[in-house]
Enzyme design. Structure first.
Site, PDB file in Angstrom:
ATOM      1  N   ASP A 174     -28.223 -50.979  31.972  1.00 39.39           N
ATOM      2  CA  ASP A 174     -29.163 -52.022  32.409  1.00 39.39           C
ATOM      3  C   ASP A 174     -28.848 -52.543  33.807  1.00 39.39           C
ATOM      4  OD1 ASP A 174     -30.381 -51.741  29.999  1.00 39.39           O
ATOM      5  OD2 ASP A 174     -29.813 -53.691  29.190  1.00 39.39           O
ATOM      6  N   LYS A 176     -30.841 -62.222  26.475  1.00 39.71           N
ATOM      7  CA  LYS A 176     -32.012 -61.759  25.714  1.00 39.71           C
ATOM      8  C   LYS A 176     -31.565 -60.807  24.606  1.00 39.71           C
ATOM      9  CE  LYS A 176     -34.479 -58.127  27.349  1.00 39.71           C
ATOM     10  NZ  LYS A 176     -34.600 -57.058  26.340  1.00 39.71           N
ATOM     11  N   ASN A 177     -30.678 -59.886  24.949  1.00 42.67           N
ATOM     12  CA  ASN A 177     -30.314 -58.848  23.978  1.00 42.67           C
ATOM     13  C   ASN A 177     -29.451 -59.372  22.834  1.00 42.67           C
ATOM     14  OD1 ASN A 177     -31.816 -57.112  25.454  1.00 42.67           O
ATOM     15  ND2 ASN A 177     -30.103 -55.921  26.280  1.00 42.67           N
ATOM     16  N   ARG A 211     -40.678 -53.049  21.938  1.00 42.30           N
ATOM     17  CA  ARG A 211     -40.196 -51.911  21.136  1.00 42.30           C
ATOM     18  C   ARG A 211     -38.898 -52.252  20.432  1.00 42.30           C
ATOM     19  NH1 ARG A 211     -44.224 -48.102  21.600  1.00 42.30           N
ATOM     20  NH2 ARG A 211     -45.273 -48.438  23.548  1.00 42.30           N
ATOM     21  N   ARG A 231     -37.940 -43.311  22.451  1.00 43.21           N
ATOM     22  CA  ARG A 231     -37.026 -44.306  21.859  1.00 43.21           C
ATOM     23  C   ARG A 231     -36.788 -43.923  20.405  1.00 43.21           C
ATOM     24  NH1 ARG A 231     -36.122 -49.315  25.217  1.00 43.21           N
ATOM     25  NH2 ARG A 231     -34.328 -50.211  24.165  1.00 43.21           N
ATOM     26  N   PRO A 232     -35.957 -42.902  20.176  1.00 42.49           N
ATOM     27  CA  PRO A 232     -35.749 -42.472  18.793  1.00 42.49           C
ATOM     28  C   PRO A 232     -35.051 -43.551  17.971  1.00 42.49           C
ATOM     29  CG  PRO A 232     -34.235 -41.317  20.280  1.00 42.49           C
ATOM     30  CD  PRO A 232     -35.145 -42.155  21.135  1.00 42.49           C
ATOM     31  N   ILE A 233     -35.332 -43.568  16.674  1.00 40.53           N
ATOM     32  CA  ILE A 233     -34.654 -44.533  15.801  1.00 40.53           C
ATOM     33  C   ILE A 233     -34.008 -43.798  14.629  1.00 40.53           C
ATOM     34  CG2 ILE A 233     -35.979 -46.598  16.412  1.00 40.53           C
ATOM     35  CD1 ILE A 233     -37.658 -46.017  13.850  1.00 40.53           C
ATOM     36  N   ASP A 234     -33.739 -42.495  14.848  1.00 42.59           N
ATOM     37  CA  ASP A 234     -33.164 -41.691  13.768  1.00 42.59           C
ATOM     38  C   ASP A 234     -31.843 -42.277  13.255  1.00 42.59           C
ATOM     39  OD1 ASP A 234     -32.510 -40.931  16.487  1.00 42.59           O
ATOM     40  OD2 ASP A 234     -31.253 -39.352  15.646  1.00 42.59           O
ATOM     41  N   LEU A 235     -31.033 -42.835  14.167  1.00 41.64           N
ATOM     42  CA  LEU A 235     -29.734 -43.375  13.736  1.00 41.64           C
ATOM     43  C   LEU A 235     -29.933 -44.622  12.867  1.00 41.64           C
ATOM     44  CD1 LEU A 235     -27.815 -43.011  17.127  1.00 41.64           C
ATOM     45  CD2 LEU A 235     -27.673 -41.506  15.131  1.00 41.64           C
ATOM     46  N   CYS A 273     -41.306 -45.456  25.254  1.00 42.41           N
ATOM     47  CA  CYS A 273     -41.407 -46.692  26.036  1.00 42.41           C
ATOM     48  C   CYS A 273     -41.094 -46.368  27.480  1.00 42.41           C
ATOM     49  CB  CYS A 273     -40.471 -47.760  25.506  1.00 42.41           C
ATOM     50  SG  CYS A 273     -38.758 -47.458  25.904  1.00 42.41           S
ATOM     51  N   ARG A 295     -39.952 -60.357  30.948  1.00 40.50           N
ATOM     52  CA  ARG A 295     -39.342 -60.080  29.632  1.00 40.50           C
ATOM     53  C   ARG A 295     -37.858 -60.451  29.635  1.00 40.50           C
ATOM     54  NH1 ARG A 295     -39.180 -54.431  28.524  1.00 40.50           N
ATOM     55  NH2 ARG A 295     -37.937 -55.251  26.845  1.00 40.50           N
ATOM     56  N   ILE A 317     -27.339 -42.800  29.567  1.00 43.02           N
ATOM     57  CA  ILE A 317     -27.860 -43.451  28.357  1.00 43.02           C
ATOM     58  C   ILE A 317     -29.347 -43.161  28.134  1.00 43.02           C
ATOM     59  CG2 ILE A 317     -28.038 -45.621  27.068  1.00 43.02           C
ATOM     60  CD1 ILE A 317     -25.139 -44.864  27.664  1.00 43.02           C
TER      61      ILE A 317
HETATM   62  C1  UD1 Z   1     -30.050 -51.820  23.813  1.00 44.03           C
HETATM   63  C2  UD1 Z   1     -30.544 -52.843  24.796  1.00 44.03           C
HETATM   64  C3  UD1 Z   1     -30.938 -52.176  26.101  1.00 44.03           C
HETATM   65  C4  UD1 Z   1     -29.794 -51.337  26.634  1.00 44.03           C
HETATM   66  C5  UD1 Z   1     -29.283 -50.358  25.574  1.00 44.03           C
HETATM   67  C6  UD1 Z   1     -28.058 -49.589  25.999  1.00 44.03           C
HETATM   68  C7  UD1 Z   1     -31.527 -54.516  23.365  1.00 44.03           C
HETATM   69  C8  UD1 Z   1     -32.770 -55.217  22.930  1.00 44.03           C
HETATM   70  N1  UD1 Z   1     -31.698 -53.509  24.233  1.00 44.03           N
HETATM   71  O1  UD1 Z   1     -31.143 -50.944  23.545  1.00 44.03           O
HETATM   72  O2  UD1 Z   1     -31.265 -53.212  27.037  1.00 44.03           O
HETATM   73  O3  UD1 Z   1     -30.267 -50.597  27.743  1.00 44.03           O
HETATM   74  O4  UD1 Z   1     -28.947 -51.088  24.371  1.00 44.03           O
HETATM   75  O5  UD1 Z   1     -27.052 -50.456  26.360  1.00 44.03           O
HETATM   76  O6  UD1 Z   1     -30.433 -54.883  22.988  1.00 44.03           O
HETATM   77  N2  UD1 Z   1     -30.649 -43.388  20.373  1.00 44.03           N
HETATM   78  C9  UD1 Z   1     -30.955 -42.332  19.538  1.00 44.03           C
HETATM   79  N3  UD1 Z   1     -31.277 -42.593  18.247  1.00 44.03           N
HETATM   80  C10 UD1 Z   1     -31.315 -43.860  17.753  1.00 44.03           C
HETATM   81  C11 UD1 Z   1     -30.987 -44.941  18.608  1.00 44.03           C
HETATM   82  C12 UD1 Z   1     -30.649 -44.670  19.921  1.00 44.03           C
HETATM   83  O7  UD1 Z   1     -30.948 -41.182  19.947  1.00 44.03           O
HETATM   84  O8  UD1 Z   1     -31.619 -44.040  16.561  1.00 44.03           O
HETATM   85  C13 UD1 Z   1     -30.296 -43.119  21.781  1.00 44.03           C
HETATM   86  C14 UD1 Z   1     -31.322 -43.731  22.756  1.00 44.03           C
HETATM   87  O9  UD1 Z   1     -32.430 -42.905  22.940  1.00 44.03           O
HETATM   88  C15 UD1 Z   1     -30.517 -43.903  24.000  1.00 44.03           C
HETATM   89  C16 UD1 Z   1     -29.127 -44.224  23.463  1.00 44.03           C
HETATM   90  O10 UD1 Z   1     -29.098 -43.788  22.106  1.00 44.03           O
HETATM   91  O11 UD1 Z   1     -30.459 -42.693  24.697  1.00 44.03           O
HETATM   92  C17 UD1 Z   1     -28.756 -45.685  23.539  1.00 44.03           C
HETATM   93  O12 UD1 Z   1     -29.663 -46.439  22.794  1.00 44.03           O
HETATM   94  P1  UD1 Z   1     -29.249 -47.794  22.075  1.00 44.03           P
HETATM   95  O13 UD1 Z   1     -27.822 -48.114  22.306  1.00 44.03           O
HETATM   96  O14 UD1 Z   1     -29.738 -47.715  20.671  1.00 44.03           O
HETATM   97  O15 UD1 Z   1     -30.131 -48.833  22.883  1.00 44.03           O
HETATM   98  P2  UD1 Z   1     -31.073 -49.944  22.296  1.00 44.03           P
HETATM   99  O16 UD1 Z   1     -30.403 -50.634  21.166  1.00 44.03           O
HETATM  100  O17 UD1 Z   1     -32.434 -49.409  22.105  1.00 44.03           O
END
Ligand code: UD1
Length: 419
Positions: free
Chosen positions: A306, A22-23, A92, A121-125, A116, A398, A328
């Site tokens: 996961d 899926k991912n 999300r 679920r921050p997206i700052d990066l 979520c 899902r 994580i």
């Molecule tokens: C993806 C996977 C999810 C898996 C995760 C970690 C998909 C669809 N989902 O989620 O199943 O559990 O990788 O292996 O592929 N973070 C920030 N800022 C950001 C982005 C992330 O602080 O802009 C933090 C998150 O809150 C979290 C950590 O980084 O604590 C890891 O997140 P990330 O690797 O981005 O996971 P996803 O891509 O959301």
């Protein structure tokens, strides 16, 4: 409401073929948008998250058809740049479309993913990287409006954490940007390699995927291609847990054993015997599993977050005390309360969970709190004495295609009941 009704314990044994990841499928579907011609993705799992991605692509104007495990995507008619809030809320991780929409349309409008099941679920990066590539981003009342004047341009991007989604968004945005992008501290997950392989087959110039530094030389355009999605390593791990907790044996086909290397030592430490071959893994469990001293979830090639919930379910009846440190996601122990209902003995303090193995679990009604937490409850239910009813199946659906049929194939007494 649908529930899974499980009668246990049953010793599982048999063979299964693991579906595509899926991912990987979701970012690959986003990548198809970038191309100048049609793409066919093979080994696409039939999952609700994939259906949401189909709706997103159609909403953007793509033509999309599914035939069995193949999804055909023609992005040529696409002219949309917006993902409606309803679809953002359903999945999300649809944030992974942002880089592709922006690169293709020069504009993207979507709602902020917000919190979520796994916590904030921050997206700052994602956003700071896209800004470095030339995007202007306005965040207003939960709505993100991103624009670029002309074409995105390459840039050096250093991630403070190797975020999977942010690395994917950068790859998608930088593949057709002008000039060179260098990502340092990039995520190294197999799904990143799958995305880079797809983009390179379409004509992109990406080097270093799977390593911490990825170099992307932007190209003018990408063609579509045929691509086979990699196997789902988390689904594979879940079925290994299901076989192990029941003292059974299982042969999985269609897996990539190298993607399972962060998890295989854990099963061995529990006393399971494993053998791997080209695209197979075989596991035989002992009568009673042994404890595992400490598992720390880490970015790949560390132990995946996961897999933490199903492995925790498995360890709930191991002899001795096991421990997890979840590094994580901060809200990734929601399944613990439900496992306690089944008789597990688990204590959580902050990021640490301590599991005192009990001699038996007992069936009860439980509710899936999230995708992998739901899978953990199914794993536990297979070993629990009596009837277990698992609700909240929208989470499990899902990420797991035909979970009950696969488990029936392995000898489980499980059925989906609608009430
Ligand atoms: C993806 C996977 C999810 C898996 C995760 C970690 C998909 C669809 N989902 O989620 O199943 O559990 O990788 O292996 O592929 N973070 C920030 N800022 C950001 C982005 C992330 O602080 O802009 C933090 C998150 O809150 C979290 C950590 O980084 O604590 C890891 O997140 P990330 O690797 O981005 O996971 P996803 O891509 O959301």
């Amino acid at each position: 409401m649908a529930t899974l009704q499980i009668r246990g314990p049953v010793r599982l044994s048999g063979e299964l073929t693991i579906h595509g990841a899926k991912n990987s499928t979701l970012p690959l579907m986003a990548a198809a948008l970038l191309c100048q011609g049609p793409t066919v993705l093979h080994n696409c799992p039939k999952l609700s998250d994939v259906d949401v991605s189909v709706r997103i692509l159609r909403g953007l104007g793509c033509r999309v058809k599914r035939e069995g495990a193949s999804v055909w995507i023609d992005p040529v008619p696409a002219d949309g740049f917006e993902i409606p809030d309803t679809l953002m809320r359903e999945m999300r991780s649809s944030i992974v479309f942002l880089g592709a929409i922006l690169a293709k349309m020069g504009k993207a409008v979507l709602s902020f993913p917000g919190g979520c099941e796994l916590g904030p679920r921050p997206i700052d990066l994602h956003l700071s990287a896209l800004r470095k590539l030339g995007a202007e981003i306005c965040e207003d009342y939960g709505c993100l409006t991103c624009t670029v004047t002309g074409r995105l341009h390459g840039a050096p991007i250093s991630l403070t954490f190797p975020s999977v989604g942010a690395t994917e968004n950068i790859l998608l945005a930088a593949a057709t940007a002008e000039g060179l992008t260098v990502i340092t501290n990039a995520a190294r997950e197999p799904e990143i390699c799958d995305l880079a392989d797809f983009l390179n087959s379409c004509g992109a110039k990406i080097h270093g995927a799977g390593e911490s530094t990825i170099v992307i030389q932007g190209v003018d355009s990408l063609s579509g291609c045929d691509h086979k999605v990699i196997p789902d390593r988390i689904v594979a791990a879940t079925y290994l847990c299901a076989a192990a907790i029941t003292g059974g044996s299982i042969l999985l086909h269609g897996v990539e054993p190298s993607h399972l290397t962060p998890m295989i030592p854990i099963f061995e430490e529990c006393g399971c015997i494993l053998e791997t071959d080209k695209d197979m893994v075989w596991l035989k469990a002992p009568r009673r599993l042994s404890r595992v001293t400490g598992i720390r979830t880490m970015p790949y090639p560390g132990f995946p977050t996961d897999a933490q919930p199903p492995v925790m379910a498995m360890l709930s009846i191991a002899s001795g005390t096991s421990m997890f440190v979840e590094n994580i996601f901060e809200s990734r122990y929601k399944h613990v309360g439900e496992l306690l209902r089944l008789g597990a003995n688990i204590k959580v303090e902050g990021r640490v969970a301590v599991i005192e193995g009990v001699s038996r679990l007992t069936g009860a009604s439980v509710e899936a709190p999230d995708l992998r937490g739901g899978a953990a409850l199914v794993v536990a239910g297979l070993a629990a004495h009596g009837s277990t009813s698992v609700s909240g199946l929208r989470h499990i659906d899902r990420g797991y295609e035909s979970i009950e049929n696969n488990l029936i194939q392995l000898g489980a007494d499980i059925r989906r009941v609608y009430s």
